[in-house]
Write a protein that holds these residues in place. Sequence first.
Motif, PDB file in Angstrom:
ATOM      1  N   TYR A  14       0.837  -1.198   0.000  1.00 48.76           N
ATOM      2  CA  TYR A  14       0.000   0.000   0.000  1.00 48.76           C
ATOM      3  C   TYR A  14       0.871   1.246   0.000  1.00 48.76           C
ATOM      4  CZ  TYR A  14       0.702   0.651   5.109  1.00 48.76           C
ATOM      5  OH  TYR A  14       1.240   0.856   6.349  1.00 48.76           O
ATOM      6  N   LEU A  17      -5.250   6.510   1.168  1.00 48.11           N
ATOM      7  CA  LEU A  17      -4.505   5.478   0.469  1.00 48.11           C
ATOM      8  C   LEU A  17      -4.653   5.686  -1.033  1.00 48.11           C
ATOM      9  CD1 LEU A  17      -5.591   2.386   2.596  1.00 48.11           C
ATOM     10  CD2 LEU A  17      -3.258   3.288   2.466  1.00 48.11           C
ATOM     11  N   ASP A  55      -3.888   0.286  -2.453  1.00 48.21           N
ATOM     12  CA  ASP A  55      -4.091  -0.706  -1.394  1.00 48.21           C
ATOM     13  C   ASP A  55      -4.355  -2.048  -2.077  1.00 48.21           C
ATOM     14  OD1 ASP A  55      -4.579  -2.115   0.892  1.00 48.21           O
ATOM     15  OD2 ASP A  55      -6.495  -1.160   1.360  1.00 48.21           O
ATOM     16  N   ARG A 112      -4.525   1.498   6.980  1.00 48.38           N
ATOM     17  CA  ARG A 112      -4.882   0.376   6.112  1.00 48.38           C
ATOM     18  C   ARG A 112      -5.520  -0.689   6.986  1.00 48.38           C
ATOM     19  NH1 ARG A 112      -3.318  -4.912   4.679  1.00 48.38           N
ATOM     20  NH2 ARG A 112      -4.015  -5.365   2.565  1.00 48.38           N
TER      21      ARG A 112
END
Length: 325
Positions: free
Chosen positions: A79, A88, A91, A282
């Motif tokens: 990521y 993000l 990912d 994440r």
Amino acid sequence: MSPDLKPAPDTVVLDGRPAHGRYAGRIARMDWSALDPRPGWLWRRLHHKRWHYVGLGNAAVFIGVAIVDVGWASSAFAYLFDRESRRLLADWRQDGLPGLQAHVGDAPLAGAHAWFRGPGARLSLRHEAGDRLHLNVTTSALRVKAELDLAAMAPPLLAIGPIAGGLAHATQKTSALPVRGWAEAGGRSFDLDTAWAAVDASNGLLARDTAWRWASAHRPGIGFNLQQGYFGGQENVLWLDGQPIALGAAQFDFDATRPLSPWRVATDDGLLDLVFTPEGARDADKHLGFAASRYVQPIGCFNGMVNGKAVTDLLGVTEDHRSRW
């Protein structure tokens, strides 16, 4: 070197038994084949877990990459977190077959070789000439080409310890490694020449149910690694001015239902007391019936006191992780 950290042994097994302890320095391989008695093939297949993880970041981004072999399956993730937009940009994750689509070698640093190959994906971490680790990621969402310099690194931690419900675990962890390279995600390019990286190479005969909280943050002159869970305090270490110092048990005070709220991370010896402020995270949940995992890794900065001195804006991660594997 801390008086609590002895020089690393040549092997994780001495006279047929795990060489339990916390050490400073490199080990060539983390190989359990000399255990006496040695567990049977099926037990090893179900309980032997190996992974290489690299976290690296600078003022613009944080990147996390892992290649994992759990014995009966493999997986990888990569990521890129954009610190400016706090989201993000990439990912990616994928599962695969061990041996066929992935491999994690027993060498943690010198001689390291881990790779994952799947549909549209190629990842590798490999030690090459000049005492450098080359990290390569090619997926539909993210590309990374980075070189991590081991030549002048602080002595890494080697921790070996018993595992309830399993047998033993070993991990080699570094502090701030200089990085050269670049990354691409979300239609943008990022220069990684100002980034610093940390490597986690782990290899153990673990329990089917494994859980931990983890914190890791590094920059030149200071870094730390903390864990609370399946490995006790074995891997708790502070690096100051290039020297590793053993830390006491870690305490993680946070709201598991709101992982983006502040965390307090401290050790019971009083050497480290920090507040972690997440910028983003994440997370992943997998449920396969016979196996499952729940994972969240916030990215952000630590502020507080380390060894009696103030620390500000130390970039790193925390983690709350539970696996049935």
